[in-house]
Design a protein around this motif. Sequence first.
Motif, PDB file in Angstrom:
ATOM      1  N   VAL A   1       0.834  -1.209   0.000  1.00 29.40           N
ATOM      2  CA  VAL A   1       0.000   0.000   0.000  1.00 29.40           C
ATOM      3  C   VAL A   1       0.868   1.259   0.000  1.00 29.40           C
ATOM      4  O   VAL A   1       0.420   2.345  -0.377  1.00 29.40           O
ATOM      5  N   ILE A   2       2.126   1.125   0.392  1.00 31.71           N
ATOM      6  CA  ILE A   2       3.030   2.278   0.420  1.00 31.71           C
ATOM      7  C   ILE A   2       3.127   2.922  -0.958  1.00 31.71           C
ATOM      8  O   ILE A   2       3.244   4.152  -1.074  1.00 31.71           O
ATOM      9  N   GLU A   3       3.078   2.123  -2.015  1.00 35.14           N
ATOM     10  CA  GLU A   3       3.146   2.676  -3.374  1.00 35.14           C
ATOM     11  C   GLU A   3       2.028   3.687  -3.609  1.00 35.14           C
ATOM     12  O   GLU A   3       2.259   4.760  -4.184  1.00 35.14           O
ATOM     13  N   GLN A   4       0.812   3.370  -3.165  1.00 40.90           N
ATOM     14  CA  GLN A   4      -0.304   4.292  -3.340  1.00 40.90           C
ATOM     15  C   GLN A   4      -0.105   5.567  -2.514  1.00 40.90           C
ATOM     16  O   GLN A   4      -0.468   6.661  -2.948  1.00 40.90           O
ATOM     17  N   MET A   5       0.465   5.407  -1.323  1.00 37.31           N
ATOM     18  CA  MET A   5       0.731   6.570  -0.477  1.00 37.31           C
ATOM     19  C   MET A   5       1.743   7.508  -1.132  1.00 37.31           C
ATOM     20  O   MET A   5       1.577   8.731  -1.119  1.00 37.31           O
ATOM     21  N   VAL A   6       2.781   6.923  -1.716  1.00 36.56           N
ATOM     22  CA  VAL A   6       3.800   7.734  -2.381  1.00 36.56           C
ATOM     23  C   VAL A   6       3.199   8.466  -3.581  1.00 36.56           C
ATOM     24  O   VAL A   6       3.511   9.643  -3.829  1.00 36.56           O
ATOM     25  N   LYS A   7       2.319   7.800  -4.329  1.00 38.80           N
ATOM     26  CA  LYS A   7       1.673   8.458  -5.466  1.00 38.80           C
ATOM     27  C   LYS A   7       0.813   9.634  -5.000  1.00 38.80           C
ATOM     28  O   LYS A   7       0.801  10.699  -5.646  1.00 38.80           O
ATOM     29  N   ALA A   8       0.096   9.458  -3.896  1.00 39.39           N
ATOM     30  CA  ALA A   8      -0.695  10.559  -3.345  1.00 39.39           C
ATOM     31  C   ALA A   8       0.208  11.715  -2.927  1.00 39.39           C
ATOM     32  O   ALA A   8      -0.122  12.896  -3.146  1.00 39.39           O
ATOM     33  N   TRP A   9       1.351  11.403  -2.358  1.00 43.36           N
ATOM     34  CA  TRP A   9       2.325  12.430  -1.965  1.00 43.36           C
ATOM     35  C   TRP A   9       2.873  13.145  -3.191  1.00 43.36           C
ATOM     36  O   TRP A   9       3.002  14.375  -3.196  1.00 43.36           O
ATOM     37  N   GLU A  10       3.168  12.397  -4.242  1.00 36.84           N
ATOM     38  CA  GLU A  10       3.665  13.008  -5.486  1.00 36.84           C
ATOM     39  C   GLU A  10       2.627  13.939  -6.093  1.00 36.84           C
ATOM     40  O   GLU A  10       2.970  14.930  -6.763  1.00 36.84           O
TER      41      GLU A  10
END
Length: 308
Positions: free
Chosen positions: A103-112
Amino acid sequence: MEKTLSLIVPVYNEEEVLETSFSRMDAVMKKIGYPYEIIYVNDGSRDGSMKILRNIAKNNPQVKVRSFSRNFGHQLAVTCGMDAAKGDALIIIDVDLQDPPEVIEQMVKAWENGADIAYGKRLKRQGETIFKKLTAAAYYRLLKSMSATAIPLDTGDFRLIDRKVADVFLKMREHNRFLRGMSGWMGFDAVPIEFVRNERFAGKTKYTLKKMIRLAMDGIIGFSDRPLTLCGGFGVFTSIIAGLGLIALIVLACCGVKFPAWLWAVDGVVLLHGLTFLFLCIQGAYMNRMYDELKQRPLYIVAEELNF
């Protein structure tokens, strides 16, 4: 300059899951593509967790370890990791794999895309008892109704925070910490990332009923003065009832009606003593937190560091 990520992982007696957990987390961080560090904070583990962490750190320079002199608690372990983190974004995740590292991948995309905070929101909780699910649901809703700070329902500490958010966290040094409440208090742009919480990979939960109650108290008392307000309102209500009772006694006496007056006295004394103990208990909880802050002791003690 290329941005970096810091993954913060508190550890307490997790020897059964550590190696598998590291493999999955490290694979996810490599897939995302940013330079990264994984910071483990050993919260006074009494099993073989620290030995395993030493081996992981020895073979993986991106892994850093801080080990406490004793058990200071989950919230302070996360704080310790945040103090040491150098990344432009910090990700907090438990080691037990109930919160999927993927799920970290989705969090990083939201941050980007501009989010200051991307927090995990649990759609389902697999592998947990009915008691745990019911108490968790009741607690989050009670906290939301009582807190002056908006705290999203069904969320834990699994989240990504931007460096500017982390810098604000570092200025907040209270001892009785409730990180998700502190995060909500800041008011930064926060985005939910929905996921299904997995069953624990191995071992037993370290959050006993006692620890959950303590965390619940920190959340309510640390972010709401509603208990004090409720006490005042309850006191006014009981005073009105007592006043009406006194008026009723006077009317009955004037009408010549005989009644055992001592029953009223006993009932009134018991009620007043109960209210007094209730008020003292709630006020004591707030005073205890003030006392903790006045002592100005360090939040935690680090006994060993690796790869720093």
